[in-house]
Scaffold this active site. Structure first.
Site, PDB file in Angstrom:
ATOM      1  N   ASP A   1       4.037  -2.261  -6.031  1.00 49.62           N
ATOM      2  CA  ASP A   1       3.352  -2.782  -4.846  1.00 49.62           C
ATOM      3  C   ASP A   1       1.945  -3.247  -5.184  1.00 49.62           C
ATOM      4  O   ASP A   1       1.472  -4.250  -4.662  1.00 49.62           O
ATOM      5  CB  ASP A   1       3.298  -1.731  -3.736  1.00 49.62           C
ATOM      6  CG  ASP A   1       2.489  -2.261  -2.564  1.00 49.62           C
ATOM      7  OD1 ASP A   1       2.922  -3.256  -1.972  1.00 49.62           O
ATOM      8  OD2 ASP A   1       1.394  -1.732  -2.289  1.00 49.62           O
TER       9      ASP A   1
ATOM     10  N   LYS B   1       4.305   3.182  -0.293  1.00 53.36           N
ATOM     11  CA  LYS B   1       3.192   4.070  -0.667  1.00 53.36           C
ATOM     12  C   LYS B   1       3.241   5.367   0.139  1.00 53.36           C
ATOM     13  O   LYS B   1       2.988   6.457  -0.381  1.00 53.36           O
ATOM     14  CB  LYS B   1       1.858   3.349  -0.454  1.00 53.36           C
ATOM     15  CG  LYS B   1       1.619   2.272  -1.508  1.00 53.36           C
ATOM     16  CD  LYS B   1       0.404   1.421  -1.218  1.00 53.36           C
ATOM     17  CE  LYS B   1       0.658   0.444  -0.093  1.00 53.36           C
ATOM     18  NZ  LYS B   1      -0.242  -0.676   0.028  1.00 53.36           N
TER      19      LYS B   1
ATOM     20  N   HIS C   1      -1.326   5.727   9.241  1.00 53.70           N
ATOM     21  CA  HIS C   1      -1.654   4.445   8.606  1.00 53.70           C
ATOM     22  C   HIS C   1      -1.956   3.412   9.675  1.00 53.70           C
ATOM     23  O   HIS C   1      -1.172   3.236  10.617  1.00 53.70           O
ATOM     24  CB  HIS C   1      -0.487   3.950   7.744  1.00 53.70           C
ATOM     25  CG  HIS C   1      -0.798   2.635   7.094  1.00 53.70           C
ATOM     26  ND1 HIS C   1      -1.477   2.546   5.897  1.00 53.70           N
ATOM     27  CD2 HIS C   1      -0.596   1.365   7.500  1.00 53.70           C
ATOM     28  CE1 HIS C   1      -1.661   1.275   5.595  1.00 53.70           C
ATOM     29  NE2 HIS C   1      -1.124   0.532   6.553  1.00 53.70           N
TER      30      HIS C   1
ATOM     31  N   ARG D   1       0.486 -11.497  -3.583  1.00 46.51           N
ATOM     32  CA  ARG D   1       0.657 -12.019  -2.214  1.00 46.51           C
ATOM     33  C   ARG D   1      -0.675 -12.459  -1.649  1.00 46.51           C
ATOM     34  O   ARG D   1      -0.781 -13.467  -0.949  1.00 46.51           O
ATOM     35  CB  ARG D   1       1.275 -10.940  -1.314  1.00 46.51           C
ATOM     36  CG  ARG D   1       2.743 -10.696  -1.621  1.00 46.51           C
ATOM     37  CD  ARG D   1       3.222  -9.408  -0.967  1.00 46.51           C
ATOM     38  NE  ARG D   1       2.973  -9.388   0.448  1.00 46.51           N
ATOM     39  CZ  ARG D   1       2.682  -8.281   1.142  1.00 46.51           C
ATOM     40  NH1 ARG D   1       2.614  -7.105   0.551  1.00 46.51           N
ATOM     41  NH2 ARG D   1       2.466  -8.353   2.429  1.00 46.51           N
TER      42      ARG D   1
ATOM     43  N   SER E   1       5.642  -2.685   1.628  1.00 43.26           N
ATOM     44  CA  SER E   1       4.420  -2.364   0.904  1.00 43.26           C
ATOM     45  C   SER E   1       3.802  -1.071   1.462  1.00 43.26           C
ATOM     46  O   SER E   1       3.487  -0.133   0.718  1.00 43.26           O
ATOM     47  CB  SER E   1       3.445  -3.542   1.050  1.00 43.26           C
ATOM     48  OG  SER E   1       2.148  -3.175   0.674  1.00 43.26           O
TER      49      SER E   1
END
Ligand code: URA
Length: 425
Positions: A161, A187, A82, A168, A183
């Site tokens: 989320d 995931k 990620h 947000r 967040s």
């Protein structure tokens, strides 16, 4: 439970109990806690923070709001990467097939770009026919047959989320480290990967502008992953300058394919190989050297199968912009600065990104760099080429680039690509 009590506790600098966190996430997902109440709580969290225990519980509650995937039937290790988002960050494209060459399955659930940072799905959608949405069964079948998948996260994964992130985004509360960490990790943990490598960007084009903030985010995420049984490490990598020589969807796919063909810009190759090594090590294969698979066609072969499995034609020509505009060097000298944020905003204004979630992006729009920090240029030589389908966008893109480039008469050594590594305590 009462939303006002939870909000006031955090507003006054207190600690939320496990029961309060579980309740507020569930009630918000179910529509019982109103958007304005969650918005106030998110702002209180941004201002007053959360301790490790609160962040872990918040993350667990978001995971519990949806389904958890399970790849154990594949019978081989899984690894995911990620990136916290940058400009020109097309690394997922060569990385996923490269890691899959070594019999590690790569379930790369990715997102779309918002603001100045590009999104992996938007890039791949520049390939004619390619589709981002797969069912869980299709995802599993492709992991079994091809070994690598890049697709959109299904709506069942951490729905709390999804709702909270949109809120947000509209309330100036994206930048809170507890909220970013929970967040991302909710995931990734729900996705069921066995190993995870985080690429935490630092610099002008990143969410985290300073090394200290990036390190805090990386440590928080590594702890969350490790505690949830995911073998997690993080690299801190530079984002003061765009990665590679392109920012924009089709332009970045072209560059990723160059890397898969054994070429491409050195910084993109270095980060791809470094992250591949980390993913393989985290998946239990520490002695594998992935670099040769970019040279000998093995990674390209997986790429072609990965694109074709999702309806794309890996041999089709990529779309090309109808309009280009070249920015030239203002003086002789070494390029000392080429600001990632400015290039990202220019690419976005040219049409590569979206201002609102519902907007379409142009596959062809973006910025091509002809020089990077450390390169010598002469006055009048091409520095950047802007690409778009809509030439009325050039003016605003050029405004974004007004102060983007610095020059030096002394030679410049560009900073390293990888700035540090964070492992579990
Ligand atoms: N990416 C995410 O998925 N969540 C955040 O909060 C920030 C970036």
């Amino acid at each position: 439970m009462d939303a006002i009590e939870v909000i006031s506790r955090k507003r006054d600098g207190g600690r939320l109990s496990d029961a309060q966190i579980d309740w507020v996430i569930r009630a918000y997902t179910d529509g019982v806690v109103a958007e304005e109440q969650m918005s106030a709580l998110a702002m209180a969290i941004l201002l007053n923070g959360m301790d490790r225990g609160e962040i872990a519980r918040w993350t667990a509650a978001m995971i519990a709001s949806g389904e958890r995937m399970d790849f154990s039937s594949l019978g081989k290790p899984t690894a995911d990467k990620h990136s916290t988002g940058g400009v020109g960050d097309k690394i997922t494209l060569p990385l996923a097939p490269l890691v899959a060459v070594f019999d590690v399955a790569v379930p790369q659930l990715s997102g779309r770009g918002l603001g100045h940072t590009g999104g992996t799905l938007d890039k791949l959608e520049a390939i004619p026919g390619w589709r981002a949405d797969l069912s869980n069964d299709e995802l599993l079948a492709q992991l079994r047959d091809v070994g690598a998948v890049v697709c959109a996260a299904g709506s069942g994964l951490a729905p709390a989320d999804k709702k909270l992130y949109a809120l947000r985004d509209a309330t100036g509360t994206v930048e809170a480290i507890p909220l970013i960490a929970s967040s991302i990790m909710s995931k990734k943990i729900a996705e069921g990967t066995g190993a995870l490598v985080l690429d935490v960007k630092v610099g002008s084009g990143a969410f985290m502008k300073t090394h200290d903030r990036a390190e805090e985010l990386a440590r928080t995420m590594v702890a969350l992953g490790t505690d949830a049984g995911v073998n997690t490490v993080a690299l801190l990598t530079g984002m003061d300058t765009p990665l590679g020589l392109t920012a924009g969807n089709a332009l970045e796919v072209r560059e990723a394919v160059e890397v898969l063909a054994g070429g491409g810009p050195p910084d993109v190759v270095e980060l791809t190989v470094t992250l591949a090594r980390e993913m393989l090590a985290a998946a239990g294969k520490p002695d594998v050297d992935p670099a040769p698979a970019l040279q000998d066609g093995r990674a390209m072969d997986v790429w072609r199968r990965m694109i074709a499995a999702q309806g794309g034609d890996p041999g089709a020509p990529l779309p090309v912009a109808g309009h280009t505009h070249t920015v030239t060097a203002e003086q002789d000298g070494f390029v000392s600065r080429l600001d990632a944020m400015a290039v990202g905003v220019a690419a976005w204004r040219l049409g590569a990104g979206r201002a609102r979630k519902e907007d379409d992006v142009q596959a062809v729009a973006g910025v091509e760099l002809h020089a990077k920090p450390g390169d010598h240029v002469t006055r009048g030589a091409p520095l950047l080429t802007l690409h778009t389908a809509t030439p009325e966008r050039f003016e605003r893109a050029l405004e974004a680039l007004e102060d983007a480039v610095g020059y030096s008469q002394e030679s410049i050594t560009p900073g390293p690509v990888v700035l540090g590594k964070i492992v579990a305590d």
